[in-house]
Design an enzyme around this catalytic site. Structure first.
Site, PDB file in Angstrom:
ATOM      1  N   ASP A 261       0.869  -1.173   0.000  1.00  0.00           N
ATOM      2  CA  ASP A 261       0.000   0.000   0.000  1.00  0.00           C
ATOM      3  C   ASP A 261       0.914   1.233   0.000  1.00  0.00           C
ATOM      4  O   ASP A 261       2.132   1.123   0.208  1.00  0.00           O
ATOM      5  CB  ASP A 261      -0.967  -0.007   1.194  1.00  0.00           C
TER       6      ASP A 261
HETATM    7  C1  BGC Z   1      -5.077   3.166   0.115  1.00  0.00           C
HETATM    8  C2  BGC Z   1      -5.188   2.145  -0.984  1.00  0.00           C
HETATM    9  C3  BGC Z   1      -4.990   2.796  -2.316  1.00  0.00           C
HETATM   10  C4  BGC Z   1      -3.665   3.510  -2.344  1.00  0.00           C
HETATM   11  C5  BGC Z   1      -3.375   4.144  -3.670  1.00  0.00           C
HETATM   12  C6  BGC Z   1      -3.855   4.029  -0.044  1.00  0.00           C
HETATM   13  O1  BGC Z   1      -3.888   5.103   0.830  1.00  0.00           O
HETATM   14  O2  BGC Z   1      -5.054   2.501   1.360  1.00  0.00           O
HETATM   15  O3  BGC Z   1      -6.441   1.516  -0.912  1.00  0.00           O
HETATM   16  O4  BGC Z   1      -5.059   1.829  -3.321  1.00  0.00           O
HETATM   17  O5  BGC Z   1      -3.705   4.518  -1.345  1.00  0.00           O
HETATM   18  O6  BGC Z   1      -4.246   5.156  -3.961  1.00  0.00           O
END
Ligand code: BGC
Length: 774
Positions: free
Chosen positions: A303
């Site tokens: 993530d």
């Molecule tokens: C979120 C993810 C997301 C990623 C990219 C993160 O803050 O937890 O779900 O895919 O950002 O945008």
């Protein structure tokens, strides 16, 4: 995403820099069936993929290898402010995050495939969660359709729109099981149930990717957040999860397994601590469970900043240690941070990290790029972007999905459907006139939306429709990325003005034949970093509700929200309640379709609906206790409230009634390897056509572990004309009967007695039983 580095792009919500509106242009027709039947671009066999990967790997420098396992953002990388274009040209980036500008994507891809030494194409990753320009209902709403085939078609359209815009990788589906509605991200998933969750996971992967990676006009998916994120303690986003292995495997991992089985190309590792080890540095999780046990053969993306955050967790000592732990745990690509970029060279040079460990991650990334056909087709069909994004079929599909997602929670004395002969209508509520909030969080090139007010005006062009906002609501704390960029929470209407609004609403209600009251949460009140300590209606909505109801006119309550809210008062005082979730671009029209009976609602709850916040977490597939609720003297496990939720999992009303009968099992006992067939007759006994979601639940009565009171093991949404009767069939075999036993630490089908129920929700009463023998 919480990390020490300010997030440079506020990407989730209206007003964010990434939320760009693009102009409508030529409307042309491409049918979704033609998308579904399109051939694969990539047809490489596994052996060919391996061969190409190895031959490329041999030519790569260490820097180029690290490039492939690094995802940069479209901003300069600190501290030297390395420009993204320069990094790409030098082969030091494998992917770019959060870019939706098609021209910029094209430019970057051109640099990668024309100017970099090895010409390896880039992956452009973005969160295409419930539509691209044409916005479908939020995922919890899509789950409420109980219609995986439709969900698959919707995600195929979203993938098509993304791919012609240059995006070739979506960060979805999000399949985290959520039992606690305080957790804001419950809106992004399919709710509390592993079986429904698995069906939605499979459908979304097939929709995004097609039957195989490389299907034309599709993208590669990233199932997230691996794993256990939805069990964050207290429902607080990012907080630690403590999940015993049996619960983890039986409940939380099942939708992930379905995504892996459907061929998902990438998995996103979660932020939080799982049993004290951060998911993005968790070797057991990413290697033993994901790759060894679940058979995943794509690559793992962390993530955003999750590898850098290993230090923030108090797990890694410093960024170098974070890179070491992330990579050795099995994170193939580092999202957004420069942790791999800066530290892996030091780790390899010092001999701490063998180059073979880096090679393995590079192999995984390259294999996905080859399987995706990216080397042959790096660009996507950019020329057809306008045509695809403005395809009227896509727009129509969002309306259909919205109609199918709606759940009728209450309908006393057939208050609904409303009559189209209504002369006057009061439309009240702070969300009622918003064409933005109706789309929910996580949208990309947000096309125009239809508010509830506009939808009702479209439906009743000749009626007198009066709108009153009625009040306001606000997050106490803004989104962290808004706060980081100095944006404040939307200012709240002053108290005195809110009181006046309530008075105006009451007057309007008195003047009207009927009131449509639209309450709920703003889109930014659920989603990431949007957890709540309380599930009450935010702002002055409760006062507004009570005042409007007291005006004495027929009231219909429409809810716009991404989680169950405390509506127990409404459930006693408002005759009709429609759960509309955030229904997307065509939301207002779809709501009007349902309120006026052009569509008969058939959605069902993918979550149990608590009466008060203190009941959370509440879920139907809990274990039995020594004091079952039907035992003498034990009516509740609270002394101040019944244990049962306000509305059970799987619940939803219709404008017609269905009767279930003739539950038949083709055998009374089967072998552990056998399959049992179940059939049931379902009849529409009312005067209008409608859909019923036929649901099958089982319970294993004894075994090596206590098994849940009920578990969903089959469902089918069927349409029935008035008076029509259909037989619905289910099979129960190893897949449905197995569970991961804490005693044997393996998947088992145990020779025990089972109950089976079939009906229209998780309280189904039509019952039978069977035995499994050795
Ligand atoms: C979120 C993810 C997301 C990623 C990219 C993160 O803050 O937890 O779900 O895919 O950002 O945008």
């Amino acid at each position: 995403m919480l990390n020490p580095i300010p997030n440079p792009i506020a990407r989730h919500f209206p007003g964010s820099r990434a939320a760009v509106l693009i102009p409508l242009s030529i409307l042309l027709l491409i049918s979704i069936t033609s998308i579904a039947q399109q051939p694969s671009a990539a047809t490489l066999s596994d052996a060919q993929v391996r061969e190409r990967v190895e031959s490329l790997l041999k030519q790569m420098t260490l820097q180029e290898k690290i490039g492939q396992i690094t995802q940069i953002g479209p901003w300069p990388v600190p501290p030297e402010n390395l420009k993204p274009e320069d990094l790409i040209r030098a082969g030091r980036a494998g992917s770019v995050l959060w870019t939706i500008d098609s021209a910029q994507i094209k430019k970057m891809q051109e640099i990668a495939v024309k100017e970099s030494r090895l010409k390896i194409p880039l992956l452009f990753g973005y969160d295409v969660i419930h539509g691209y320009k044409n916005v479908f209902p939020v995922p919890i709403g899509m789950a409420a359709t109980w219609d995986p085939a439709m969900v698959e078609r919707a995600q195929a359209m979203a993938a098509h729109e993304a791919s012609v815009s240059g995006i070739n990788w979506t960060f979805g589906p999000m399949v985290d099981i959520a039992r606690d509605p305080r957790w804001g991200r419950i809106v992004e998933g399919a709710g509390e149930d592993p079986y429904l969750g698995a069906a939605m996971a499979r459908a979304q992967v097939l929709g995004f990717q097609g039957p195989r990676l490389g299907t034309i006009n599709r993208v590669v998916g990233s199932v997230k957040h691996f794993a256990g994120y939805g069990a964050a303690e207290g429902g607080r986003d990012y907080d630690a999860s403590y999940i015993p292995e049996e619960l983890f495997r039986n409940i939380y991992l099942r939708p992930f397994q379905a995504a892996v089985d459907a061929g998902v190309g990438t998995v996103m590792s979660a932020y939080m601590d799982l049993n004290d080890v951060p998911a993005s540095g968790n070797k057991w999780l990413l290697r033993d469970v994901l790759r060894r046990d679940m058979g995943f053969r794509g690559f793992v993306i962390s993530d955003a900043w999750a590898v850098a955050s290993l230090q923030v967790h108090g797990y890694a000592r410093d960024p170098e240690d974070a890179a070491y732990r992330g990579l050795t745990a099995g994170v193939s690509m580092d999202m957004g941070s420069e942790t791999y970029l800066k530290n892996v060279p030091k780790l390899v040079d010092s001999g701490k990290l063998p180059i073979s460990a880096v090679d393995q991650m590079v192999r995984e990334v390259l294999a996905v790029k080859f399987r995706l056909g990216l080397f042959e087709h790096p660009f996507g069909d950019l020329a057809s972007k306008e045509k695809v994004l403005n395809d009227p079929e896509h727009r129509a599909a969002t309306r259909l999905a919205a109609q199918r997602s709606m759940v009728l929670l209450r309908n006393e004395n057939q208050a609904l459907p409303l009559k189209k002969t209504l002369a006057s209508l009061a439309v009240i509520g702070p969300l009622a006139d918003s064409a933005e909030e109706i789309k929910g969080s996580w949208t990309v090139e947000r096309g125009p939306g239809v508010s509830v007010l506009e939808g009702l005006r479209n439906k009743l062009p000749d009626a007198k429709i009066e709108f009153v906002r009625g009040g306001d609501m606000q997050r106490l704390f803004p989104m962290p990325w808004d706060a980081a960029e100095g944006r404040k929470a939307t200012p709240l209407m002053p108290e005195s003005e809110m009181r006046k609004e309530v008075e105006k609403a009451v007057e309007a209600a008195k003047r009207a034949d009927t009131v449509v009251l639209v309450l709920g949460e703003r889109a930014s009140m659920s989603g990431e970093a949007a957890s709540r300590a309380s599930l009450t209606l935010p702002g002055n909505q409760r006062q507004l509700l009570e005042a409007v109801v007291a005006a004495g006119k027929p009231v219909v309550l429409v809810l716009l929200n991404g989680r169950p809210l405390e509506i127990t008062w409404a459930a006693e005082h408002v005759p009709a309640i429609l759960e509309a979730w955030y229904p997307g671009s065509e939301g207002g029209n779809a709501i009007a379709d349902v309120l006026f009976g052009d569509v008969n609602p058939g959605g069902k709850l993918p979550v149990s609906w608590p009466r008060v916040t203190g009941q959370a977490p509440t879920y139907y597939n809990h274990n039995l206790t020594q004091a079952p609720e039907d035992a003498p003297g034990f009516t509740s496990r609270y002394w101040d409230l019944v244990t049962a939720p306000l509305y059970p999992f799987g619940y939803g009303l219709s404008y017609t009634t269905f009767a279930f009968s003739n539950l038949k099992l083709d055998q009374k006992s089967i072998k552990a390897s056998g399959t049992l067939h179940v059939s049931v007759d379902v009849e529409n006994q009312g005067g209008v056509a409608g859909d019923e979601v036929v649901q099958l639940y089982i319970h294993q009565r004894a075994g090596s572990a206590s098994r849940p009171a009920r578990e969903l093991k089959g469902f089918e949404r069927i349409a029935l004309a008035p008076g029509e009767k259909k037989t619905v069939r289910f099979s129960l075999g190893k897949e449905e009967l197995k569970f991961w036993s804490p005693e044997t630490k393996t998947w088992v089908v145990e020779p025990e007695a089972f109950d089976v129920w079939v009906g229209g929700d998780s309280k189904a009463t039509l019952h039978s039983e069977f035995k499994v023998t050795e």
